[in-house]
Design a protein around this motif. Structure first.
Motif, mmCIF file in Angstrom:
data_model
loop_
_atom_site.group_PDB
_atom_site.id
_atom_site.type_symbol
_atom_site.label_atom_id
_atom_site.label_comp_id
_atom_site.label_asym_id
_atom_site.label_seq_id
_atom_site.Cartn_x
_atom_site.Cartn_y
_atom_site.Cartn_z
ATOM 1 N N UNK A 305 0.364 -1.123 -0.035
ATOM 2 C CA UNK A 305 0.164 0.317 0.150
ATOM 3 C C UNK A 305 0.691 1.446 0.234
ATOM 4 N N UNK A 306 0.188 2.368 -0.249
ATOM 5 C CA UNK A 306 1.310 3.697 0.168
ATOM 6 C C UNK A 306 1.380 4.092 1.817
ATOM 7 N N UNK A 307 0.083 3.406 2.418
ATOM 8 C CA UNK A 307 1.060 3.816 3.346
ATOM 9 C C UNK A 307 -0.555 3.502 4.401
ATOM 10 N N UNK A 319 3.925 3.854 15.999
ATOM 11 C CA UNK A 319 4.331 4.396 15.098
ATOM 12 C C UNK A 319 5.805 3.913 14.506
ATOM 13 N N UNK A 320 6.588 3.946 14.830
ATOM 14 C CA UNK A 320 8.245 3.904 14.646
ATOM 15 C C UNK A 320 8.279 2.179 14.235
ATOM 16 N N UNK A 321 7.547 1.011 14.385
ATOM 17 C CA UNK A 321 8.200 -0.047 13.811
ATOM 18 C C UNK A 321 7.218 0.471 12.498
ATOM 19 N N UNK A 322 6.483 1.100 11.714
ATOM 20 C CA UNK A 322 6.269 1.394 9.783
ATOM 21 C C UNK A 322 7.212 2.428 9.674
ATOM 22 N N UNK A 323 7.707 3.806 10.755
ATOM 23 C CA UNK A 323 8.106 4.307 9.935
ATOM 24 C C UNK A 323 10.034 3.577 9.694
ATOM 25 N N UNK A 327 9.459 4.588 2.963
ATOM 26 C CA UNK A 327 10.536 5.006 1.888
ATOM 27 C C UNK A 327 9.799 6.317 1.501
ATOM 28 N N UNK A 328 10.401 7.280 0.890
ATOM 29 C CA UNK A 328 10.056 7.867 0.487
ATOM 30 C C UNK A 328 8.681 9.473 0.499
ATOM 31 N N UNK A 329 7.824 8.057 -0.231
ATOM 32 C CA UNK A 329 6.441 8.495 -0.815
ATOM 33 C C UNK A 329 5.513 7.865 0.654
ATOM 34 N N UNK A 330 6.121 7.034 1.493
ATOM 35 C CA UNK A 330 5.118 6.313 2.470
ATOM 36 C C UNK A 330 4.493 7.617 3.066
ATOM 37 N N UNK A 331 3.049 7.717 3.500
ATOM 38 C CA UNK A 331 2.072 8.638 4.164
ATOM 39 C C UNK A 331 1.810 7.725 5.317
ATOM 40 N N UNK A 332 2.445 7.744 6.696
ATOM 41 C CA UNK A 332 2.424 7.651 8.524
ATOM 42 C C UNK A 332 1.368 8.800 8.413
ATOM 43 N N UNK A 333 -0.091 8.054 8.705
ATOM 44 C CA UNK A 333 -1.171 9.124 9.064
ATOM 45 C C UNK A 333 -1.161 8.632 10.642
ATOM 46 N N UNK A 334 -1.156 9.633 11.637
ATOM 47 C CA UNK A 334 -1.129 9.447 12.926
ATOM 48 C C UNK A 334 -2.649 9.828 13.323
ATOM 49 N N UNK A 335 -3.559 8.660 13.898
ATOM 50 C CA UNK A 335 -4.664 8.839 13.666
ATOM 51 C C UNK A 335 -4.727 9.618 15.374
#
Length: 387
Positions: A305-307, A319-323, A327-335
């Motif tokens: 997926x894109x994020x 968040x840390x395991x995903x971070x 990648x450069x364009x990965x979206x990590x959205x904090x809910x």
């Protein structure tokens, strides 16, 4: 960081002031429900109603021809979201300058389990979970993949957020819920979420397990909890309770089912979507976890997926395991929850957002613009204005 607010169509339709009010929070985007589970929701500012009761899981638009003649198919919404409720709300929100992304709930559907009991997760005691479709069953998987593609790619949508795209288990905010009398802990909840439907029993056999022996081992592992043993030593204890080889084989079966479903659903969405369409999953970095935020392997899901959208109301540790795999364009959205009465903390949103950014978040998600009080929304406006 870009911010987006979750919204239901019934928050917008029939309320001419809603789009401008949501845009006025300072968000750039809305995540608008297109397929949703049953719920009872407050609408504190709507000119025509205060409580909306969505009586069953439904798509909030007219379902397409792909469902003709199929036993498993989505239900249309009733009076709470008639016609193309999603489309009507999406147009109004877009006219207010907001980017609209769809919000699609997948493997969480009590009506499906009621109408088709054989599709449900069955625990080691033989109890069915009608809210939890077994994602290993071929018919259920085909339904979920097609639902993802249709509900995600609605007219005008620029992206989608797929919720509960993985195993659902015991944990479920059910009507008049009364299952918290015995604390199960992480390991107990995982064991109570293992599926023993006929298809999963066959799957365990393919992993070299005897399904009935496994079910008996699960019941034996749970027995001390029913008798009052409350110490929660976390998920690592599962290997001690079941044996390392048995626990690993169970994980292999469940992980394969979840991963391949996620791959198929994302691929189906992309095949139906225009170029540049963003696909995010609501996710938890612990694969054993079940529910709305599906347990995933971070490296795998960020290759698919894109994020991800990550629950952060209780802190930003997830968040840390995903971070680590972004990648450069990965979206990590904090809910973050912004409804004080539901455990959210809009007054600390600015500080929470700063911590999330330090932990790798690239965007914010705010749950939920339609449910929050005026006071909560004022705190959100203040926090977002300070970005």
């Amino acid at each position: 960081m870009k911010a987006a607010a979750f919204v239901y169509p019934w928050d917008v339709n029939g309320d001419p002031g809603a789009p401008a009010r949501i845009a006025g929070l300072g968000v750039e985007q809305v995540t608008l429900a297109a397929a949703y589970h049953s719920t009872r929701a407050l609408t504190p500012r709507h000119p025509r109603h205060r409580i909306v009761t969505a009586e069953h899981a439904a798509v909030l638009y007219p379902p397409g021809d792909r469902w003709t003649g199929r036993a498993l198919r989505p239900r249309s919404a009733g009076h709470w979201a008639p016609g193309d409720a999603h489309g009507e709300a999406a147009r109004a929100l877009a006219d207010a300058g907001l980017a609209v992304h769809t919000w699609v709930v997948l493997a969480h559907n009590s009506r499906l389990g009621t109408d088709h009991p054989d599709t449900s997760v069955v625990n080691a005691y033989g109890d069915r979970y009608p809210w939890a479709p077994c994602i290993a069953q071929p018919g259920t998987r085909a339904y979920l993949v097609d639902l993802a593609a249709e509900a995600a790619v609605r007219p005008g949508a620029r992206g989608t957020e797929l919720e509960s795209l993985g195993w659902y288990g015991l944990a479920h905010l059910h009507a008049h819920d009364k299952i918290s009398g015995v604390p199960l802990g992480e390991a107990g909840e995982y064991l109570m979420s293992l599926c023993f439907c006929p298809f999963c029993r066959t799957g365990y056999g393919e992993q070299g397990l005897d399904a009935e022996e496994l079910a008996s081992a699960v019941r034996a592992a749970l027995e001390p909890l029913w008798r009052g043993a409350t110490a929660d030593r976390g998920l690592p204890v599962v290997a001690d309770l079941l044996g390392e080889q048995r626990a690993a084989a169970v994980r292999a079966w469940r992980d394969t089912a979840a991963r391949t479903l996620q791959e198929e659903a994302v691929a189906a969405v992309r095949a139906a979507a225009p170029a540049g369409f963003q696909v995010l999953l609501h996710a938890d970095p612990v694969p054993e976890h079940c529910g709305a935020n599906a347990g995933v392997d971070p490296a795998h899901i960020l290759s698919v997926a894109d994020g991800v959208v990550v629950p952060c109301t209780g802190g930003t540790d997830l968040l840390a395991p995903f971070a680590a795999h972004a990648r450069e364009r990965t979206v990590l959205a904090a809910n973050f929850g912004i409804v004080t009465g539901m455990g959210g903390s809009p007054r600390t949103l600015a500080a929470d957002a700063a911590r999330a950014k330090s932990a790798g978040a690239t965007e914010l998600r705010l749950y939920h613009a339609g449910l929050a009080s005026d006071e909560d929304l004022a705190a959100v406006r203040e926090a977002l204005a300070a970005r």
